[in-house]
Structures are given as C-alpha cells and as structure tokens.
Design an enzyme around this catalytic site. Structure first.
Site, PDB file in Angstrom:
ATOM      1  N   ARG A 158       0.830  -1.207   0.000  1.00 45.26           N
ATOM      2  CA  ARG A 158       0.000   0.000   0.000  1.00 45.26           C
ATOM      3  C   ARG A 158       0.870   1.265   0.000  1.00 45.26           C
ATOM      4  O   ARG A 158       0.415   2.343  -0.343  1.00 45.26           O
ATOM      5  CB  ARG A 158      -0.916  -0.026   1.224  1.00 45.26           C
ATOM      6  N   LYS A 173      11.094  -0.138   5.679  1.00 46.88           N
ATOM      7  CA  LYS A 173      11.507  -0.655   6.980  1.00 46.88           C
ATOM      8  C   LYS A 173      10.348  -1.434   7.596  1.00 46.88           C
ATOM      9  O   LYS A 173       9.406  -0.867   8.141  1.00 46.88           O
ATOM     10  CB  LYS A 173      11.928   0.473   7.930  1.00 46.88           C
ATOM     11  N   ALA A 175       8.416  -4.206  10.177  1.00 42.39           N
ATOM     12  CA  ALA A 175       8.506  -4.497  11.611  1.00 42.39           C
ATOM     13  C   ALA A 175       9.468  -5.664  11.827  1.00 42.39           C
ATOM     14  O   ALA A 175       9.563  -6.567  10.989  1.00 42.39           O
ATOM     15  CB  ALA A 175       7.119  -4.842  12.152  1.00 42.39           C
ATOM     16  N   GLY A 227       1.522   2.456  12.121  1.00 38.16           N
ATOM     17  CA  GLY A 227       1.879   1.860  13.407  1.00 38.16           C
ATOM     18  C   GLY A 227       1.117   2.565  14.510  1.00 38.16           C
ATOM     19  O   GLY A 227       0.060   3.148  14.270  1.00 38.16           O
ATOM     20  N   SER A 228       1.685   2.510  15.687  1.00 42.39           N
ATOM     21  CA  SER A 228       0.961   3.040  16.841  1.00 42.39           C
ATOM     22  C   SER A 228       1.004   4.567  16.871  1.00 42.39           C
ATOM     23  O   SER A 228       1.933   5.192  16.341  1.00 42.39           O
ATOM     24  CB  SER A 228       1.582   2.494  18.125  1.00 42.39           C
ATOM     25  N   GLU A 249      -0.632   6.515   9.317  1.00 47.32           N
ATOM     26  CA  GLU A 249      -1.792   5.660   9.600  1.00 47.32           C
ATOM     27  C   GLU A 249      -1.571   5.124  10.999  1.00 47.32           C
ATOM     28  O   GLU A 249      -0.744   4.232  11.195  1.00 47.32           O
ATOM     29  CB  GLU A 249      -1.861   4.487   8.607  1.00 47.32           C
ATOM     30  N   LEU A 250      -2.287   5.675  11.971  1.00 44.43           N
ATOM     31  CA  LEU A 250      -1.966   5.366  13.365  1.00 44.43           C
ATOM     32  C   LEU A 250      -3.039   4.485  13.993  1.00 44.43           C
ATOM     33  O   LEU A 250      -3.781   3.817  13.292  1.00 44.43           O
ATOM     34  CB  LEU A 250      -1.746   6.685  14.115  1.00 44.43           C
ATOM     35  N   CYS A 283      -6.048  -2.337  12.926  1.00 44.02           N
ATOM     36  CA  CYS A 283      -6.378  -1.024  13.494  1.00 44.02           C
ATOM     37  C   CYS A 283      -7.823  -0.672  13.162  1.00 44.02           C
ATOM     38  O   CYS A 283      -8.409   0.214  13.777  1.00 44.02           O
ATOM     39  CB  CYS A 283      -5.413   0.042  13.009  1.00 44.02           C
ATOM     40  N   GLU A 379      -6.549  -0.101  22.339  1.00 43.58           N
ATOM     41  CA  GLU A 379      -6.685  -0.926  21.137  1.00 43.58           C
ATOM     42  C   GLU A 379      -6.401  -2.379  21.537  1.00 43.58           C
ATOM     43  O   GLU A 379      -5.280  -2.700  21.942  1.00 43.58           O
ATOM     44  CB  GLU A 379      -5.663  -0.427  20.098  1.00 43.58           C
ATOM     45  N   SER A 438     -11.921  -2.266   3.594  1.00 41.45           N
ATOM     46  CA  SER A 438     -10.664  -2.076   2.870  1.00 41.45           C
ATOM     47  C   SER A 438     -10.808  -2.403   1.393  1.00 41.45           C
ATOM     48  O   SER A 438     -11.355  -3.447   1.023  1.00 41.45           O
ATOM     49  CB  SER A 438      -9.576  -2.956   3.467  1.00 41.45           C
TER      50      SER A 438
HETATM   51  P1  ADP Z   1       2.748  -1.947  16.456  1.00 40.86           P
HETATM   52  O1  ADP Z   1       1.979  -1.767  17.723  1.00 40.86           O
HETATM   53  O2  ADP Z   1       1.926  -2.178  15.248  1.00 40.86           O
HETATM   54  O3  ADP Z   1       3.934  -2.852  16.593  1.00 40.86           O
HETATM   55  P2  ADP Z   1       4.663   0.166  16.388  1.00 40.86           P
HETATM   56  O4  ADP Z   1       4.348   1.612  16.231  1.00 40.86           O
HETATM   57  O5  ADP Z   1       5.346  -0.273  17.626  1.00 40.86           O
HETATM   58  O6  ADP Z   1       3.264  -0.508  16.167  1.00 40.86           O
HETATM   59  O7  ADP Z   1       5.501  -0.352  15.143  1.00 40.86           O
HETATM   60  C1  ADP Z   1       5.217  -0.012  13.830  1.00 40.86           C
HETATM   61  C2  ADP Z   1       6.507   0.129  13.079  1.00 40.86           C
HETATM   62  O8  ADP Z   1       7.251   1.195  13.671  1.00 40.86           O
HETATM   63  C3  ADP Z   1       7.417  -1.073  13.121  1.00 40.86           C
HETATM   64  O9  ADP Z   1       8.108  -1.172  11.890  1.00 40.86           O
HETATM   65  C4  ADP Z   1       8.375  -0.726  14.241  1.00 40.86           C
HETATM   66  O10 ADP Z   1       9.613  -1.387  14.135  1.00 40.86           O
HETATM   67  C5  ADP Z   1       8.539   0.751  13.991  1.00 40.86           C
HETATM   68  N1  ADP Z   1       9.022   1.496  15.145  1.00 40.86           N
HETATM   69  C6  ADP Z   1       8.879   1.213  16.458  1.00 40.86           C
HETATM   70  N2  ADP Z   1       9.467   2.162  17.213  1.00 40.86           N
HETATM   71  C7  ADP Z   1       9.984   3.070  16.354  1.00 40.86           C
HETATM   72  C8  ADP Z   1      10.703   4.303  16.523  1.00 40.86           C
HETATM   73  N3  ADP Z   1      10.977   4.792  17.711  1.00 40.86           N
HETATM   74  N4  ADP Z   1      11.074   4.957  15.409  1.00 40.86           N
HETATM   75  C9  ADP Z   1      10.764   4.486  14.206  1.00 40.86           C
HETATM   76  N5  ADP Z   1      10.085   3.349  13.974  1.00 40.86           N
HETATM   77  C10 ADP Z   1       9.704   2.647  15.040  1.00 40.86           C
END
Ligand code: ADP
Length: 476
Positions: A158, A173, A175, A227-228, A249-250, A283, A379, A438
């Site tokens: 996406r 990058k 996870a 991510g979060s 997208e949080l 999410c 969540e 989606s």
């Molecule tokens: P989730 O709860 O879905 O794991 P995260 O926000 O922790 O959500 O992770 C989403 C992505 O952000 C992953 O690729 C994770 O490795 C990355 N990530 C986590 N911490 C950081 C950070 N401090 N800076 C940049 N990327 C990060």
C-alpha cells in the site's frame, strides 16, 4: 521453505553489519529465520542508493513504471500460495486471513499500475487574465516507508505501489516481527526489473535512533508510517526537524453501533468480520460494541454461538478459522486487558484463555463492559468482543466519539437511520451494515489522532507527489 533474510540495498542482498535477530513462528514459537540487522552504515547506504536513483527513476515514463508494477502483480498472483505461507509463518494469522491479505496486497500493485499513467495536472487562466497557470505534479523524492507486523504484506504494498507509481525511490523498513514478507515482496520487485536503488530494505537496530538518522538526511523527503499513535507522534517530531512530509496511519479504537432496527443476521455476520478478521489484530477492528438494550440479549446469544463454532489453531492447518497472535507478548497484553476488564466488572461470557504452546488467545466475549473502562479505551488487537449496552442513540454516538482516535466506525441498522448515525461519527471510514471496508480503490485513513493523509484510491498517489506551479505569460 527457505526465506530471504538479508537487507536489500542498491540492488543487492547484503548481510548487514549488525547481529542477526530471530524471526519466530508464533504458532509454535520456533525460530524460522535469522534476519540481518542494519547498522547506521547500512541505513546510510540505503539512503545513498535511493538518492542516487531518484532522478533517473522520476524520469522513467509513467507507462514503464506502470508495467513494472503490473508485472509484480502478475508474479504475486502466480505465487499467491507461497506469498500467503510466508505471511502465516511469521505473523501467525489463519490461512484464510493470509490468502485474503495476499490478494489484497497484490491489488495495490495493480491499482497503482493503473494510477501511474493517470497522474493529473492542471492548466488555468489567472483571474486577471495576465498569465497561464500550469500545475504540474512531480515525485516528492526519497520516501521512507515504515510498516507494522499485523498486515506485513498489505501495508508494504500500500506504500510501495503509490510511491513507485509516483516516481519516488524508497526505503522500506518492516517491523522486526515480520521482515520475511517484506523481503519476498522486494525480491519480486527486483525480479520484474525495478532498477537498483529504487527499492531498498533495511531493518535497523536500534530502530528509533537509526530511523531518526535516516529522516534527518536531507535527501529523504517523505515518511509514510503505519503503526501506533505513540511512535507516530515521535516520528512527527523527527520529521519537524527537517520538514519532512509525513503520512501517518496510526492507531484506532473503532466503535460498532447496533441500532434498534438492525437486521440481526447481517449484524452478527458483519461483527464477526469486523472483529475476528486477522484475529482482531487490525487497526480497523471493532474494539467496542454498543448494542441497543432492546437487541442486547439476542446479539449476545447469537455472537456466543458463532464464537463457540470458531476453531483457533495454526494457520498452516487450513481448516483453522482464527490463528495466533504475532507473539507471546501480544497474547499476554490481550490476556491482561481481559483480566482487567473482568476485575472492573465485565462478565466473561465466552473464552478468556491463553495457550502456552503458541501465541494463541481464545475467541472471547465480554458483556457488562463499562464505557470508559480500560478495555474500551485501549486498542485490544486480539479476538475479544466487548459489549456495552445503551438505551439512547445520541448516547451511543457520544460514546462512540469519546476517543482521541478516529480511524474506523461501524453501524448496523435500518439504512436511513444508520446513514444518519454514520454522518455523525468522527472517523475517516464508516462501514454501514458491513464488516469490512478495505479496498485498494478507496481512500483509507483516519481523522483526529488516527492519522494524517490517505492511502489507496486516487488519493494515495498524491501523498507521494508535490505540485509545481509554472507561470506562463498569457498571450491574447
Ligand atoms: P505496532 O503496535 O503495530 O507494533 P509500532 O508503532 O510499535 O506498532 O511499530 C510499527 C513500526 O514502527 C514497526 O516497523 C516498528 O519497528 C517501527 N518502530 C517502532 N518504534 C519506532 C521508533 N521509535 N522509530 C521508528 N520506527 C519505530
């Protein structure tokens, strides 16, 4: 199956300078691969490669970019079972969820193959009549794409598909829990002929500081993050320092409202999808279910019967309907949320147990949940249905909107009434009488603290483009 487990930089798979980390199958907790860790030098090499390739990639004909994306779609279609198997192994989801994700993920390549050749511009006369205003759209530049583990394929495609369609070079990058799917997608792009440097893959250790260093490189012009909300906020701060454009997208905390006039067959079927797809690790998953008290007992009874019929087990066993969570850490978080909810007065109607053999959590249903309790404000990211009864529709709307999040909301009811409620909900997306929204052709994204920008649709490519205004002198 053997997995690609290296970094991809400037058209080459490289072992990286860091110590490898384990990728674990959450269904049996075995190590399935040892993935390369990127050092600062590796991350900088990825930025260099993307920066060096940016100009020539931006100069390719849209049709050429389009056909590369279309070829990637074709390869993923031919290899969809292999694609799904990688997702199952590292993420733990059920086979049907993985095939569903693989199909959804590859559609982004097809959709943006079609969008690549339709990038709009504009040409207008100034109000004073003295000039012609040409509005051109050009690729924003090197784009850093950060993806989560819950949809390791779809979140990558996406972002990759619109970035590449727009003419941006990329650094993906993924996870740390799920880098193998990302590596496979990147290899498919290499196989179809995407030039060196256009797509790079890094898994930096430590993540935060090395991501910040990449964002601080002046060549990086875009961050697209899923991510979060907590990590998203930190990244927005990092983007501020070098004024990097950020699409975010949080997190979400999706309400699902069952109105008095809801069709219960449609509601139960839709709720199951909205909650149990991906084992609740989405999410967009329905996090809080507000049921009108006149329909409450019927809803609970029907849902309990449906949940009791669901099988939970390893995704490689294709008959299982709900898979594992991504890790034992995630499983334990879900278990703790349920335990706290019960301590806060909720009633455990079904499930509520964890497995110690894998990261499994039983499908669970809680009633007597209090709006505002921790489980309705966090969540859940697991297969837990939480039911809150309400008497008044205005009150349901108020509770639904009582959150910092605004990604997704669901309404089940007689269509006119449901549409009226949908319009009042603070969410970027609302599903009316259905459990899934989606679609690569639709703009996905949130309001409030659920995000900035949209992915997919005709909007998604705009996140990777910038307008350039060229003024021409108007001749009579
Ligand atoms: P989730 O709860 O879905 O794991 P995260 O926000 O922790 O959500 O992770 C989403 C992505 O952000 C992953 O690729 C994770 O490795 C990355 N990530 C986590 N911490 C950081 C950070 N401090 N800076 C940049 N990327 C990060």
């Amino acid at each position: 199956m053997t997995y690609l487990a290296d970094l991809f930089i400037d058209g080459e798979w490289r072992p990286g300078g860091g110590e490898r980390f384990d990728v674990i199958d959450p269904a049996d907790l075995t190590v399935i691969a040892r993935f390369a860790a990127a050092t600062e030098d590796d991350c900088m090499a990825a930025v260099d490669a993307a920066a060096n390739a940016q100009q020539s990639w931006a100069a390719t004909a849209p049709r050429e970019r389009s056909e590369l994306l279309r070829s990637a779609y074709d390869v993923l279609t031919a290899e969809v079972e292999q694609f799904a198997e990688i997702i199952v192994r590292e993420n733990g989801k059920s086979w049907s969820d993985a095939i569903g994700e693989a199909n959804y993920a590859k559609e982004f390549f097809r959709w943006f193959a079609e969008e690549a050749v339709r990038i709009p511009g504009d040409y207008r006369l100034s109000p004073a009549g003295d000039k012609r205003i040409v509005v051109d759209r050009q690729p924003i530049g090197v784009s850093l794409l950060i993806t989560p583990w819950n949809f390791p394929a779809a979140m990558a495609t996406r972002k990759l598909a619109p970035a590449l369609a727009a003419g941006c070079t990329t650094i993906l990058k993924p996870a740390r829990e799920t880098p193998l799917t990302a590596a496979y997608i990147v290899e498919v792009l290499r196989r179809v002929g995407v030039p060196s440097g256009v797509v790079n893959l890094v898994t930096p250790v430590p993540t935060g500081p090395l991501v910040a260093k990449m964002i601080n490189r002046p060549e990086v012009r875009k961050l697209s993050f899923t991510g979060s909300t907590e990590v998203g906020r930190d990244l927005l701060h990092a983007c501020a320092d070098s004024v990097v454009s950020a699409s975010m997208e949080l997190g979400g905390n999706a309400p699902l409202i069952v109105l008095p006039g809801a069709d219960m067959d449609v509601t139960v079927e839709g709720t199951l999808l909205a909650k149990m797809r991906n084992g609740g690790a989405a999410c967009t998953a329905a996090n809080r279910i507000y049921v009108h008290s006149s329909r409450h007992d019927e809803f609970v009874e029907r849902m309990t019967a449906e949940l009791a019929a669901l099988s939970v087990g390893p995704g490689l066993d294709r008959s299982q309907q709900v898979g594992a969570l991504v890790s034992t850490t995630e499983r334990d978080k879900v278990a703790a949320l349920v335990d706290t909810a019960v301590a806060e007065g909720a009633t455990l109607v079904h499930g509520g147990t964890s497995s110690d053999k894998g990261a499994f959590y039983d499908v669970t249903l809680l009633t007597d949940v209090r709006h505002g309790s921790s489980i309705t404000s966090t969540e859940i990211f697991g297969p837990v249905v939480t039911v809150v009864a309400y008497d008044d529709v205005d009150e349901a709307v108020r509770m639904a909107n009582d959150t910092i999040y605004g990604l997704m909301a669901y309404v089940f009811g007689e269509e006119r009434e449901a549409m009226a409620v949908a319009r009042r909900l603070e969410a970027g997306m609302v599903a009316v009488n259905r459990g899934v929204v989606s679609d690569p052709a639709a703009p996905f994204g949130g309001v409030k603290q659920s995000g900035l920008g949209r992915e997919g649709g005709s909007e998604g490519i705009l996140e990777f483009l910038e307008e350039k205004y060229i003024a021409l002198t108007a001749h009579p």
